[in-house]
Each structure stands twice: as structure tokens, then as C-alpha cells.
Design a protein around this motif. Structure first.
Motif, PDB file in Angstrom:
ATOM      1  N   PHE A 338       0.840  -1.410   0.160  1.00 49.74           N
ATOM      2  CA  PHE A 338       0.102  -0.055   0.098  1.00 49.74           C
ATOM      3  C   PHE A 338       0.973   1.135  -0.119  1.00 49.74           C
ATOM      4  N   TRP A 339       1.923   1.181   0.817  1.00 47.10           N
ATOM      5  CA  TRP A 339       2.919   2.431   0.929  1.00 47.10           C
ATOM      6  C   TRP A 339       3.520   2.496  -0.382  1.00 47.10           C
ATOM      7  N   LEU A 340       3.823   1.344  -1.254  1.00 50.62           N
ATOM      8  CA  LEU A 340       4.633   1.657  -2.571  1.00 50.62           C
ATOM      9  C   LEU A 340       3.578   2.125  -3.596  1.00 50.62           C
ATOM     10  N   ILE A 341       2.436   1.787  -3.460  1.00 45.32           N
ATOM     11  CA  ILE A 341       1.176   2.117  -4.579  1.00 45.32           C
ATOM     12  C   ILE A 341       0.934   3.608  -4.373  1.00 45.32           C
ATOM     13  N   ILE A 342       0.277   3.942  -2.897  1.00 43.47           N
ATOM     14  CA  ILE A 342      -0.017   5.414  -2.515  1.00 43.47           C
ATOM     15  C   ILE A 342       0.710   6.401  -2.661  1.00 43.47           C
ATOM     16  N   GLY A 343       2.088   6.144  -2.268  1.00 45.68           N
ATOM     17  CA  GLY A 343       3.062   7.232  -2.278  1.00 45.68           C
ATOM     18  C   GLY A 343       2.978   8.118  -3.450  1.00 45.68           C
ATOM     19  N   ALA A 432      -4.885  -0.165  -8.886  1.00 47.63           N
ATOM     20  CA  ALA A 432      -3.245   0.287  -8.681  1.00 47.63           C
ATOM     21  C   ALA A 432      -2.669   0.279 -10.295  1.00 47.63           C
ATOM     22  N   LEU A 433      -3.109  -0.605 -11.127  1.00 42.64           N
ATOM     23  CA  LEU A 433      -2.479  -0.524 -12.499  1.00 42.64           C
ATOM     24  C   LEU A 433      -3.232   0.844 -13.172  1.00 42.64           C
ATOM     25  N   ILE A 434      -4.432   1.345 -12.888  1.00 39.12           N
ATOM     26  CA  ILE A 434      -4.845   2.375 -13.399  1.00 39.12           C
ATOM     27  C   ILE A 434      -4.114   3.493 -12.947  1.00 39.12           C
ATOM     28  N   LEU A 435      -3.863   3.537 -11.572  1.00 40.94           N
ATOM     29  CA  LEU A 435      -2.938   4.591 -11.055  1.00 40.94           C
ATOM     30  C   LEU A 435      -1.797   4.670 -11.827  1.00 40.94           C
ATOM     31  N   SER A 436      -0.899   3.684 -11.946  1.00 50.11           N
ATOM     32  CA  SER A 436       0.329   3.466 -12.718  1.00 50.11           C
ATOM     33  C   SER A 436       0.250   4.126 -14.374  1.00 50.11           C
ATOM     34  N   GLY A 451      -1.547  20.748 -22.683  1.00 51.18           N
ATOM     35  CA  GLY A 451      -1.932  20.909 -21.432  1.00 51.18           C
ATOM     36  C   GLY A 451      -3.331  20.392 -21.605  1.00 51.18           C
ATOM     37  N   GLU A 452      -4.096  20.387 -23.003  1.00 48.16           N
ATOM     38  CA  GLU A 452      -5.304  19.774 -23.109  1.00 48.16           C
ATOM     39  C   GLU A 452      -5.418  18.305 -22.973  1.00 48.16           C
ATOM     40  N   ARG A 453      -4.426  17.639 -22.783  1.00 48.77           N
ATOM     41  CA  ARG A 453      -4.236  16.106 -22.800  1.00 48.77           C
ATOM     42  C   ARG A 453      -3.973  15.750 -21.068  1.00 48.77           C
ATOM     43  N   PHE A 454      -3.834  16.868 -20.433  1.00 51.43           N
ATOM     44  CA  PHE A 454      -3.356  16.460 -18.892  1.00 51.43           C
ATOM     45  C   PHE A 454      -4.656  15.951 -18.266  1.00 51.43           C
ATOM     46  N   TRP A 455      -5.710  15.929 -18.838  1.00 48.64           N
ATOM     47  CA  TRP A 455      -6.886  15.118 -18.103  1.00 48.64           C
ATOM     48  C   TRP A 455      -6.721  13.744 -18.043  1.00 48.64           C
ATOM     49  N   VAL A 456      -5.879  13.179 -19.117  1.00 45.79           N
ATOM     50  CA  VAL A 456      -5.753  11.886 -18.849  1.00 45.79           C
ATOM     51  C   VAL A 456      -4.788  11.370 -17.754  1.00 45.79           C
ATOM     52  N   VAL A 457      -3.818  12.172 -17.524  1.00 45.46           N
ATOM     53  CA  VAL A 457      -2.897  12.119 -16.353  1.00 45.46           C
ATOM     54  C   VAL A 457      -3.853  11.994 -14.978  1.00 45.46           C
ATOM     55  N   SER A 458      -4.431  13.410 -14.609  1.00 48.38           N
ATOM     56  CA  SER A 458      -5.327  13.491 -13.465  1.00 48.38           C
ATOM     57  C   SER A 458      -6.532  12.598 -13.332  1.00 48.38           C
ATOM     58  N   SER A 459      -7.035  12.243 -14.344  1.00 47.79           N
ATOM     59  CA  SER A 459      -8.243  11.309 -14.153  1.00 47.79           C
ATOM     60  C   SER A 459      -7.604  10.074 -13.870  1.00 47.79           C
ATOM     61  N   SER A 460      -6.705   9.443 -14.344  1.00 44.44           N
ATOM     62  CA  SER A 460      -6.282   8.093 -14.095  1.00 44.44           C
ATOM     63  C   SER A 460      -5.563   8.127 -12.772  1.00 44.44           C
ATOM     64  N   ILE A 461      -4.860   9.003 -12.542  1.00 44.54           N
ATOM     65  CA  ILE A 461      -4.500   8.923 -10.846  1.00 44.54           C
ATOM     66  C   ILE A 461      -5.506   9.188 -10.230  1.00 44.54           C
ATOM     67  N   ILE A 549       4.841   1.559  -8.073  1.00 41.64           N
ATOM     68  CA  ILE A 549       3.555   0.940  -8.071  1.00 41.64           C
ATOM     69  C   ILE A 549       3.705  -0.436  -8.541  1.00 41.64           C
ATOM     70  N   TRP A 550       4.223  -0.504  -9.457  1.00 39.82           N
ATOM     71  CA  TRP A 550       4.268  -2.044  -9.895  1.00 39.82           C
ATOM     72  C   TRP A 550       4.619  -3.045  -9.055  1.00 39.82           C
ATOM     73  N   ILE A 551       5.762  -2.686  -8.284  1.00 35.72           N
ATOM     74  CA  ILE A 551       6.384  -3.530  -7.352  1.00 35.72           C
ATOM     75  C   ILE A 551       5.566  -3.607  -5.987  1.00 35.72           C
TER      76      ILE A 551
END
Length: 573
Positions: A338-343, A432-436, A451-461, A549-551
Motif C-alpha cells: 500500500f505504501w509503494l502504491i499510494i505514495g 493500482a494499474l490504473i494509477l500507474s 495541456g489539453e491532454r493532462f486530463w488523462v493523467v489527472s483522471s487516471s491517477i 507502483i508495479w512492485i
């Protein structure tokens, strides 16, 4: 000489004493059906009020997630460096998570009400102090100060108070729901409701800040959030809500919950019977020989002794479950994973504003996206992900037939195998894979100058972070029970502080190094090393986050399917 009935009562399981049994039988014969119905309505009302208060408390506690809304203004207005900003964010995160085991311990033993009062004091004082320091910092900068050193350390102290106060309010809210709704088919959804509200609070409060409490530009347009007014708003609303929670956050029928947990563990053989209760029973047996049952029931001293017995039983049970939790090796695999994923998710939330600031060079000013927009996107997607993950957990995953700690005896496995089910661990790994995916897209550089593509990053994370944080307490309650939930969840929730601090420092170091290679914002001023523009500011950090995250995901799978893991022990999860 004692009668046989006295002997039977004292040698019975330690769960219910003679006087409580007598009181129960007397109450059943004396109370009318109308009185019983009235008591039940009152109980439901108390539980409903506690639930509503938990939702609003968690919603407002989500104010801590909007740091990115004003964090970049500490840099541009108060001239804090990126290291100083991350120092404030890390202090806030550490103070929010480090005390969580102790806060959860207190919540299990004294209840959520006192914690709500403490949160009122800390959050009101913290945001009040921060508002005054921000205004003072603006005055210092206008007088020619460049470093912001005078306000930095007091600002750190203010955010430490905010972090601890948020933890008190949040743990009190979710523990109340976990214990009040530990039974039933949709207990996962009821537990996650305040957790989802916590995420939704980020969206609601960021919109209030950016659309209501904003600065007016010279042309009359809407500018950045007015940090001074925003902090004052949070100071007032959180103080009031904390006071309300002092009286309305209550765990209903907690004595019954403790009794059932002790019975469950004794039947499983995990507890061999408490010697301390046997001693108390022997002492009572020797002192009431000459007293009839009715006199013993009405004796105030006897009632006091029963209260002492109940408190002693509760403390004994919770301590036993804490020891069992800490000695379970799968818990440590789960906590480290959980620590490795959520950090990485925590660090991204704290640094979202400065990450967006790196997407365009100072010579290519663009209004493609703003921090407020993506704080709202993350909050909205995170809220939906929390509720969806909890709903899928309730509908698709197998449910144990107890709300207490699972012993691992596969008594219900044949029934569970009759229908198709999806383990909660599978849902956790998918989140966790969606976050990664979000960290991977950002690390690749495809959003640089776009910047118009940044929504992919913010929504996935946001989606992955929300679902992981939703499923973690659900898994804890399913495996280790609800009666010691505050302590158990507090121990696991300690890990995000370490992850946030570690990745915050790494990001700051990479950012500051990249700033030396960035184009100048002011044509050679002494502040050139404060701002960074370009892919070199973040790419290597987010590549490392992705691998991390994968680890962590592999460690969660090992706790489930590895040697002596949950699956091999017959744990229903």
C-alpha cells in the motif's frame, strides 16, 4: 454456601455477567412492545445522525486535498522555493498520517466524539494561523523581501496542526460508519461513503475557492483563489463542524459488538478465555453468597462493577486483536505494498500545480489548463472511483458471515464457490494499474506543450488513487474485523506519509535540477532557479513512480496468493 445457579453464572463464558443476564430477562418482561419500538426508532435516529455527520465531516476534511489550488501561489506570491513548498506539503502529510495509529487507538477506546472536538481546535487554529501568515508574507514581499523566511517556519507549524486535525476528523468519521454499519450486504458502501465524501470535498472546496473566493483581476476578470479569504472560510466551517461532531458522532450498541467479537474468538479457539475475567467472576462469587438475585441487580455497587467489567473486557479484546494484527505477516506485505502504491499518488496531488506549470515555457504562455480544473477533475473522478469500487466489492466479491476477525477456518467456502465472484484483491490490483497508467503517461512526456491532454493523467491517477484508498479499509474490515478498526486502519494508513515525503523530496530534487536548464522567466534575475519548465522537471521522477507502483502491486498479490497467504488460510476476501 453458594447455590448451583450462582456457580453456573460465574463459570459461564466471560461474555455476559449474572446481573446483565438478569437485567435482560427482567427488561424483556417489563418493557412493552411500544417501548421497544420507541427504543429502536431512537437507535436508528442516532445511527442516521452519526452517518450524516460523518459524511459532512469527511467532506470538509477533504480541504487538505486542495493544497495544489494554492500551493503554487506560495511560490509566486510569497517567493517560497519548491523545496519549501514541498516542506510544507510533507509536514502536512506527515502530521496527518504519523499520528493515525494513536488517533485510531484513541477512537476505538474513547469514541469519535472527543476526537471531533480536538479536530475543531486544531483545524480552526491551523487555518486561522495560516491566513494571518499569508497576509503577513504578502506584506513582506511588497516591502522588498525575497526569501519568505520569516513566515515559512510558522506556516509549517500551521499545516502540522491542519494535518493532525484532519486526521482526527477523518478517522472519527470512517470509524463511526465502520462500526455502526458492520453488518449487512452493503457494509462496504456504507464504510466508503465518508471516504468518498473526503474525495468529493476536494472538488467542492476547490470550486468554492476558484469561483467564489477568488481575486479580481484589474480588468474585472476572475483570477486565482484569494488564499487569505479561503483559509478564513475553512477555519470557520471546520471549527463549527467539529463541535457538532462532538455530540453526534456515536457508535451504537458498542457493548453488543464487543460481546459478539469475544464470543467469536473464543469459539474459534484463538482466545483461551480471559484469566482476568475468571478472577473477577471468582471475586464476585465470593462476595454475593448471602445476597439474593434481586438485591444484586439493584445494588449500585454491583452496577459499577458491571461497568468496570465491560470496560475491562473491551480493553482486553482490543489489545488482543491489536497483537494479532501486528503478528500477521500478511498485514506487513499489505501495508508495504500500500505504501509503494499510494505514495506516488499523494506526491502528485501535492505537486499538481507545479507540474502543470512545467508544461509550457515562459515564452509560450497558454491558458490550456489550470490547477483548479485538475484538482476538480481528480476529486470528481476519485469520488466516483471510491463509490464504484465499494459497490463492486459489495456486489461481486464474497462476503464472510461475520463482521469480526476471520479465523481462516474454511467453514463457508463450499457455499461461496456456488456463485461467480471477484476477489477484492483483484479490484485492488486493477485500481493500482490504473494509477500507474497516469504516472506512465506523464513520464513519457506526451503531455508536454499539450495541456489539453493532462486530463488523462489527472483522471487516471485520481481514479486509481480513489479506488485504492476505498478498498484498503474494506479489506482491513473483512479480514481483521471492525471492533478494532481505528487502530488497524491507523497502522496501515501510516505508510502514505512516508511515501508522500519520499516522493516529494525526489520530485523537488529533480525539479530544482531541471530549473537550472530551463529558459529564464525574467531575463537573468536571481529567481531563475525557482521555476522549472520542460520535461526534464518531472519525467525521471514519474518513471520511478510507475515502477514503484508495479512492485507494490506484486506485494499485494503475494499477501493474497503467496506462502501462508489469505487464499491458503481460507480467508474470504
Amino acid at each position: 454456601m453458594a447455590t448451583p445457579s450462582h456457580f453456573d453464572q460465574s463459570s459461564a463464558p466471560l461474555l455476559r455477567s449474572a446481573s446483565s443476564s438478569t437485567l435482560a430477562s427482567t427488561s424483556q418482561t417489563s418493557l412493552s412492545d411500544a417501548s421497544i419500538a420507541k427504543i429502536r426508532r431512537k437507535t436508528r435516529a442516532v445511527r442516521a445522525l452519526a452517518f450524516v455527520t460523518s459524511i459532512f465531516a469527511a467532506l470538509c476534511a477533504g480541504s487538505i486535498t486542495v493544497f495544489s489550488l494554492y500551493g503554487h501561489l506560495f511560490q509566486s506570491r510569497l517567493h517560497y522555493t519548491q523545496f519549501q513548498i514541498n516542506g510544507i506539503a510533507s509536514a502536512m502529510s506527515i502530521s496527518m498520517y504519523i499520528p493515525v495509529p494513536m488517533i485510531g487507538y484513541m477512537c476505538d477506546r474513547v469514541g469519535p466524539g472527543p476526537l471531533s472536538l480536538l479536530s475543531s481546535i486544531l483545524l480552526g487554529g491551523g487555518y486561522g494561523l495560516a491566513s494571518g501568515l499569508y497576509r503577513k508574507g504578502l506584506a513582506e514581499v511588497s516591502d522588498g523581501s525575497k526569501s519568505g523566511r520569516a513566515t515559512f517556519l510558522p506556516m509549517v507549524l500551521a499545516f502540522v496542526a491542519i494535518g493532525v486535525g484532519t486526521s482526527c476528523m477523518y478517522i472519527g468519521a470512517i470509524t463511526t460508519c465502520a462500526k455502526n454499519f458492520g453488518k449487512g450486504k452493503y457494509r462496504g458502501l456504507m464504510l466508503v461513503a465518508p471516504i468518498a465524501s473526503f474525495g468529493l470535498g476536494g472538488m467542492v472546496l476547490s470550486q468554492i475557492g476558484s469561483r467564489i473566493l477568488y481575486e479580481t483581476q484589474p480588468g474585472g476578470g476572475r483570477g486565482d483563489v484569494n488564499v487569505f479569504h479561503f483559509f478564513l472560510f475553512l477555519c470557520i466551517i471546520l471549527s463549527v463542524l467539529g463541535v457538532i461532531g462532538t455530540f453526534s458522532l456515536r457508535v451504537v450498541d458498542e457493548d453488543e459488538l464487543i460481546d459478539e467479537a469475544v464470543e467469536e474468538l473464543e469459539r474459534s479457539g484463538l482466545l483461551e478465555g480471559s484469566a482476568v475475567f475468571c478472577r473477577r467472576a471468582d471475586r464476585d462469587y465470593g462476595t454475593i453468597d448471602a445476597v439474593d438475585d434481586d438485591a444484586g441487580v439493584m445494588d449500585p455497587a454491583r452496577d459499577d462493577d458491571e461497568d468496570d467489567n465491560a470496560r475491562l473486557k473491551k480493553t482486553w479484546l482490543l489489545n488482543a486483536e491489536t497483537r494479532r494484527f501486528l503478528t500477521d505477516h500478511t498485514m506487513w506485505w499489505f501495508a508495504v505494498g500500500f505504501w509503494l502504491i499510494i505514495g506516488p499518488g499523494e506526491s502528485f496531488i501535492n505537486n499538481l500545480g507545479t507540474v502543470i506549470g512545467t508544461l509550457y515555457s515562459p515564452n509560450t504562455k497558454s491558458n490550456e489548463t489550470t490547477a483548479a480544473t485538475h484538482v476538480s477533475i481528480m476529486a470528481a473522478v476519485s469520488t466516483v472511483a471510491r463509490l464504484l469500487a465499494a459497490s463492486l466489492s459489495d456486489l461481486l466479491s464474497p462476503n464472510p458471515h461475520t463482521q469480526h476477525v476471520q479465523t481462516g477456518f474454511p467453514t463457508t467456502l463450499p457455499e461461496l464457490r456456488q456463485k461467480l465472484s471477484v476477489s477484492r484483491v483483484v479490484l485492488f490490483v486493477a485500481a493500482a494499474l490504473i494509477l500507474s497508467l497516469g504516472t506512465l503517461v506523464l513520464a513519457s512526456g506526451v503531455v508536454q506543450e499539450h495541456g489539453e491532454r493532462f486530463w488523462v493523467v489527472s483522471s487516471s491517477i485520481g481514479a486509481g488513487y480513489g479506488a485504492v484508498f476505498s478498498l484498503t479499509p474494506i479489506i482491513i474490515t473483512m479480514i481483521w474485523g471492525v471492533e478494532n478498526f481505528g487502530t488497524n486502519f491507523g497502522i496501515v494508513a501510516l505508510t502514505p506519509a512516508l511515501g508522500s515525503t519520499m516522493w516529494g523530496l525526489i520530485y523537488s530534487a529533480v525539479y530544482q535540477a531541471g530549473a537550472k536548464e530551463s529558459p529564464s522567466l525574467t531575463g537573468g534575475s536571481e529567481d531563475d532557479d525557482v521555476f522549472c519548465f520542460g520535461k526534464q522537471c518531472y519525467s525521471s521522477t514519474f518513471w520511478a513512480m510507475t515502477v514503484c507502483i508495479w512492485i507494490g502491486t506484486l506485494m499485494i498479490l503475494w499477501a493474497w496468493k503467496g506462502r501462508d497467504g489469505w487464499a491458503k488460510r481460507g480467508i474470504v476476501i
